[in-house]
Design a protein around this motif. Structure first.
Motif, PDB file in Angstrom:
ATOM      1  N   SER A   1       0.788  -1.418  -0.075  1.00 53.79           N
ATOM      2  CA  SER A   1       0.139   0.013  -0.082  1.00 53.79           C
ATOM      3  C   SER A   1       0.874   1.140  -0.282  1.00 53.79           C
ATOM      4  CB  SER A   1      -0.998  -0.101   1.335  1.00 53.79           C
ATOM      5  OG  SER A   1      -2.159  -0.910   1.183  1.00 53.79           O
TER       6      SER A   1
ATOM      7  N   PHE B   1       0.425   3.995  -2.948  1.00 51.08           N
ATOM      8  CA  PHE B   1       0.065   5.466  -2.530  1.00 51.08           C
ATOM      9  C   PHE B   1       1.267   6.436  -3.074  1.00 51.08           C
ATOM     10  CE2 PHE B   1      -3.569   3.394  -0.776  1.00 51.08           C
ATOM     11  CZ  PHE B   1      -4.707   4.020  -1.402  1.00 51.08           C
TER      12      PHE B   1
ATOM     13  N   ALA C   1      -2.453   5.855 -10.845  1.00 53.41           N
ATOM     14  CA  ALA C   1      -3.203   4.482 -10.095  1.00 53.41           C
ATOM     15  C   ALA C   1      -3.014   3.356 -10.886  1.00 53.41           C
ATOM     16  CB  ALA C   1      -4.645   4.996  -9.607  1.00 53.41           C
TER      17      ALA C   1
ATOM     18  N   ALA D   1      -3.665  -0.312  -9.787  1.00 51.41           N
ATOM     19  CA  ALA D   1      -5.217  -0.164  -9.530  1.00 51.41           C
ATOM     20  C   ALA D   1      -5.964  -0.702 -10.642  1.00 51.41           C
ATOM     21  CB  ALA D   1      -5.564   1.460  -9.334  1.00 51.41           C
TER      22      ALA D   1
ATOM     23  N   ASP E   1      -8.043   0.572  -5.223  1.00 48.95           N
ATOM     24  CA  ASP E   1      -6.723   0.322  -4.863  1.00 48.95           C
ATOM     25  C   ASP E   1      -6.430  -1.185  -4.826  1.00 48.95           C
ATOM     26  OD1 ASP E   1      -7.484  -0.445  -2.316  1.00 48.95           O
ATOM     27  OD2 ASP E   1      -7.040   1.590  -1.379  1.00 48.95           O
TER      28      ASP E   1
END
Length: 142
Positions: free
Chosen positions: A16, A20, A91, A96, A115
């Motif tokens: 994660s 991000f 993303a 994603a 996500d």
């Protein structure tokens, strides 16, 4: 001063953070650990990314499988249409999945994606000048 902390369960804090981070977000290391990451969205807005075993410390019941059901929509504002498109591209490149088709409602333009853990993120640009002039959002003709 108010602050907001959106708490989200994740399978892997490391994955994660990588995801991000690829979108340009930073982390407040003071509130990060091996199983928790504090993602800075804005000065007083944070997403706490908690591995499942840590997230369970804060909830009763089961954790929703965001790949099967939508548990929340998190919408972030963007400064332009180009920023919406840029963040969506980043993303998708970081892993994603597209969620719904982009929306173009005149003074409002947005997109959405899931996500790595299936959480839905929306990005929305609102042309404040057009809104102030009374331009109401209009759904695009299909």
């Amino acid at each position: 001063m108010r602050m907001i902390f959106v708490n989200l369960p994740v399978k892997s804090v490391t994955a994660s953070r990588d995801f991000f981070g690829a979108l340009g977000f930073t982390f407040n290391e003071q509130f990060c650990s091996a199983d928790t990451a504090c993602m800075v969205i804005e000065e007083n807005i944070f997403a706490m990314l908690l591995e499942h075993h840590r997230f369970k410390d804060f909830v009763t019941g089961d954790i929703a499988d965001a790949h099967k059901t939508t548990e929340v929509l998190t919408c972030l504002s963007a400064s332009s249409r180009a920023e919406v498109d840029d963040l969506l591209s980043k993303a998708l490149a970081a892993g994603a999945k597209p969620w719904k088709p982009n929306t173009d409602m005149g003074p409002m333009y947005g997109c959405s994606f899931q996500d790595l853990d299936g959480h839905v993120w929306e990005l929305m640009y609102m042309d404040q000048a057009a809104m102030a002039e009374g331009a109401a959002p209009q759904a695009a003709d299909a």
